[in-house]
Write a protein that holds these residues in place. Sequence first.
Motif, PDB file in Angstrom:
ATOM      1  N   PRO A 169      56.732  17.996   3.062  1.00 33.27           N
ATOM      2  CA  PRO A 169      55.847  19.162   2.900  1.00 33.27           C
ATOM      3  C   PRO A 169      56.137  20.220   3.965  1.00 33.27           C
ATOM      4  CG  PRO A 169      54.614  17.090   2.864  1.00 33.27           C
ATOM      5  CD  PRO A 169      55.985  16.763   3.359  1.00 33.27           C
ATOM      6  N   ALA A 170      56.300  21.441   3.533  1.00 28.74           N
ATOM      7  CA  ALA A 170      56.605  22.522   4.470  1.00 28.74           C
ATOM      8  C   ALA A 170      55.884  23.792   4.059  1.00 28.74           C
ATOM      9  CB  ALA A 170      58.117  22.768   4.517  1.00 28.74           C
ATOM     10  N   LEU A 171      55.609  24.628   5.030  1.00 24.92           N
ATOM     11  CA  LEU A 171      55.112  25.971   4.739  1.00 24.92           C
ATOM     12  C   LEU A 171      56.274  26.798   4.196  1.00 24.92           C
ATOM     13  CD1 LEU A 171      53.050  26.667   7.992  1.00 24.92           C
ATOM     14  CD2 LEU A 171      52.139  26.043   5.736  1.00 24.92           C
ATOM     15  N   VAL A 172      56.041  27.539   3.139  1.00 23.42           N
ATOM     16  CA  VAL A 172      57.122  28.338   2.550  1.00 23.42           C
ATOM     17  C   VAL A 172      56.799  29.821   2.544  1.00 23.42           C
ATOM     18  CG1 VAL A 172      58.078  26.480   1.158  1.00 23.42           C
ATOM     19  CG2 VAL A 172      56.207  27.859   0.235  1.00 23.42           C
ATOM     20  N   GLN A 173      55.702  30.209   3.179  1.00 20.14           N
ATOM     21  CA  GLN A 173      55.409  31.624   3.366  1.00 20.14           C
ATOM     22  C   GLN A 173      54.395  31.778   4.488  1.00 20.14           C
ATOM     23  OE1 GLN A 173      53.545  32.325  -0.661  1.00 20.14           O
ATOM     24  NE2 GLN A 173      52.054  33.475   0.532  1.00 20.14           N
ATOM     25  N   GLY A 174      54.383  32.946   5.079  1.00 27.09           N
ATOM     26  CA  GLY A 174      53.432  33.216   6.132  1.00 27.09           C
ATOM     27  C   GLY A 174      53.923  32.813   7.508  1.00 27.09           C
ATOM     28  N   ALA A 175      53.049  32.969   8.488  1.00 21.88           N
ATOM     29  CA  ALA A 175      53.383  32.662   9.873  1.00 21.88           C
ATOM     30  C   ALA A 175      53.720  31.191  10.034  1.00 21.88           C
ATOM     31  CB  ALA A 175      52.215  33.045  10.788  1.00 21.88           C
ATOM     32  N   GLY A 176      54.774  30.914  10.749  1.00 19.36           N
ATOM     33  CA  GLY A 176      55.184  29.533  11.009  1.00 19.36           C
ATOM     34  C   GLY A 176      56.012  28.899   9.913  1.00 19.36           C
ATOM     35  N   ALA A 177      56.248  29.605   8.807  1.00 20.03           N
ATOM     36  CA  ALA A 177      56.981  29.009   7.686  1.00 20.03           C
ATOM     37  C   ALA A 177      58.433  28.739   8.050  1.00 20.03           C
ATOM     38  CB  ALA A 177      56.902  29.915   6.462  1.00 20.03           C
ATOM     39  N   ALA A 178      59.078  29.668   8.728  1.00 20.60           N
ATOM     40  CA  ALA A 178      60.489  29.486   9.074  1.00 20.60           C
ATOM     41  C   ALA A 178      60.686  28.235   9.927  1.00 20.60           C
ATOM     42  CB  ALA A 178      61.022  30.719   9.799  1.00 20.60           C
ATOM     43  N   LYS A 179      59.853  28.043  10.922  1.00 17.93           N
ATOM     44  CA  LYS A 179      59.963  26.860  11.781  1.00 17.93           C
ATOM     45  C   LYS A 179      59.684  25.596  10.987  1.00 17.93           C
ATOM     46  CE  LYS A 179      58.420  24.848  16.137  1.00 17.93           C
ATOM     47  NZ  LYS A 179      58.352  23.476  15.572  1.00 17.93           N
ATOM     48  N   SER A 180      58.698  25.650  10.095  1.00 17.01           N
ATOM     49  CA  SER A 180      58.368  24.485   9.284  1.00 17.01           C
ATOM     50  C   SER A 180      59.547  24.076   8.407  1.00 17.01           C
ATOM     51  CB  SER A 180      57.141  24.792   8.416  1.00 17.01           C
ATOM     52  OG  SER A 180      56.795  23.688   7.614  1.00 17.01           O
ATOM     53  N   ILE A 181      60.217  25.044   7.809  1.00 19.18           N
ATOM     54  CA  ILE A 181      61.379  24.757   6.954  1.00 19.18           C
ATOM     55  C   ILE A 181      62.517  24.179   7.792  1.00 19.18           C
ATOM     56  CG2 ILE A 181      63.137  25.796   5.474  1.00 19.18           C
ATOM     57  CD1 ILE A 181      60.979  27.874   4.675  1.00 19.18           C
ATOM     58  N   CYS A 182      62.765  24.772   8.955  1.00 19.73           N
ATOM     59  CA  CYS A 182      63.832  24.276   9.828  1.00 19.73           C
ATOM     60  C   CYS A 182      63.558  22.846  10.284  1.00 19.73           C
ATOM     61  CB  CYS A 182      63.991  25.192  11.036  1.00 19.73           C
ATOM     62  SG  CYS A 182      64.681  26.811  10.653  1.00 19.73           S
ATOM     63  N   ASP A 183      62.321  22.579  10.647  1.00 21.03           N
ATOM     64  CA  ASP A 183      61.953  21.219  11.087  1.00 21.03           C
ATOM     65  C   ASP A 183      62.210  20.206   9.975  1.00 21.03           C
ATOM     66  OD1 ASP A 183      61.191  22.214  13.516  1.00 21.03           O
ATOM     67  OD2 ASP A 183      59.038  22.216  13.086  1.00 21.03           O
ATOM     68  N   ALA A 184      61.899  20.588   8.742  1.00 21.73           N
ATOM     69  CA  ALA A 184      62.094  19.673   7.610  1.00 21.73           C
ATOM     70  C   ALA A 184      63.573  19.388   7.392  1.00 21.73           C
ATOM     71  CB  ALA A 184      61.470  20.276   6.349  1.00 21.73           C
ATOM     72  N   ILE A 185      64.397  20.421   7.417  1.00 22.15           N
ATOM     73  CA  ILE A 185      65.838  20.239   7.214  1.00 22.15           C
ATOM     74  C   ILE A 185      66.423  19.365   8.315  1.00 22.15           C
ATOM     75  CG2 ILE A 185      68.057  21.434   7.146  1.00 22.15           C
ATOM     76  CD1 ILE A 185      66.603  23.806   5.885  1.00 22.15           C
ATOM     77  N   GLU A 186      66.035  19.637   9.555  1.00 24.34           N
ATOM     78  CA  GLU A 186      66.540  18.851  10.674  1.00 24.34           C
ATOM     79  C   GLU A 186      66.085  17.394  10.581  1.00 24.34           C
ATOM     80  OE1 GLU A 186      65.249  20.898  14.121  1.00 24.34           O
ATOM     81  OE2 GLU A 186      66.538  22.644  13.780  1.00 24.34           O
ATOM     82  N   TYR A 187      64.883  17.164  10.094  1.00 31.04           N
ATOM     83  CA  TYR A 187      64.392  15.795   9.951  1.00 31.04           C
ATOM     84  C   TYR A 187      65.242  15.018   8.944  1.00 31.04           C
ATOM     85  CZ  TYR A 187      61.203  11.889   9.095  1.00 31.04           C
ATOM     86  OH  TYR A 187      60.668  10.631   8.976  1.00 31.04           O
ATOM     87  N   PHE A 188      65.545  15.647   7.809  1.00 39.65           N
ATOM     88  CA  PHE A 188      66.404  14.993   6.825  1.00 39.65           C
ATOM     89  C   PHE A 188      67.784  14.706   7.411  1.00 39.65           C
ATOM     90  CE2 PHE A 188      63.492  16.449   3.401  1.00 39.65           C
ATOM     91  CZ  PHE A 188      63.456  15.274   2.647  1.00 39.65           C
TER      92      PHE A 188
END
Length: 313
Positions: A169-188
């Motif tokens: 699960p990741a934020l895909v819009q709004g504040a903090g979304a970019a970091k959330s997406i990056c964290d998810a990719i790095e986790y995988f």
Amino acid sequence: MKAVTVQELNNYIKRKFDTDVNLTMVCVRGEISNFKHHYTGHMYMSLKDDTSSIRAVMFRSSAQRLKFEPENGMSVLVTGRVSIFERDGQYQIYIDDMIPDGIGRLYAAFEQLKAALEAQGYFAPEHKRPIPRYPSVVGVVTSPNGAAVRDVIKVMSRRFPLADIRIYPALVQGAGAAKSICDAIEYFNDNNLADVLIVGRGGGSIEDLWPFNEREVAMAIYNSDISAVGHETDFTIADFVADLRAPTPSAAAELAVPDSAELYAAVKSARARLLSSLSKLTQHKRFVLESLMKRSVFASPQTLFEEKWRSLD
């Protein structure tokens, strides 16, 4: 008349500037010149028009929020305060925010980053890796509540139920979304959790899609140890750096896995061809054996044995 020091004079003038309500928040339109992005993160420049110029500075805390890199000759709108730099007795604008003038701020940032990454080779075809043909695990980075994740699960369950789906699960819009997406990719990537990765969301405005235009998200996708598949109806920077782009989340799922029905049909066809080939081969070998049996030497095994016995005698 009492004499004052230069410092005292500059300090007095600075207090005048700092207490003038008309100077504590100004918006100025001008063209950037003498631009310098200091290694400390601060930005120094001049703003000019046809007849005048004024020095300006944007400190790192404000500069790091910019979604584009200022350049000489760029027309901008800046907001900030006007004050005195006491040491030099020079008045200047201390910029809090800056946007390109004449075109949309986000569009300008998009075009600028796109041109920069393209020039650096991040979009080059030779950097695109093929998507695994039969992935065992498909990772999905998207909102857990949006239609995108439901579409991906539906399509994959129909096409290739053998593959596991792992959703981050990741934020895909709004504040903090970019970091959330990056964290998810790095986790995988760090945990080697998927053979192919779908990163995305459904369509939306440029503001909604903006996290996928952020440099850090583009770099996370580009540097990923696993493949990334594009996502939405509009092009973003993420689409250009991904190994493969899909126009929608459903299409991403279609591209990520094969169609099990087609695979079954292919296996069934191959089985039929194999059985036909084996049948023909068996018939040929039977014909050869029957031909050999018709020879006198093979007509009777006893005869062959007796001939060998006489030779031994």
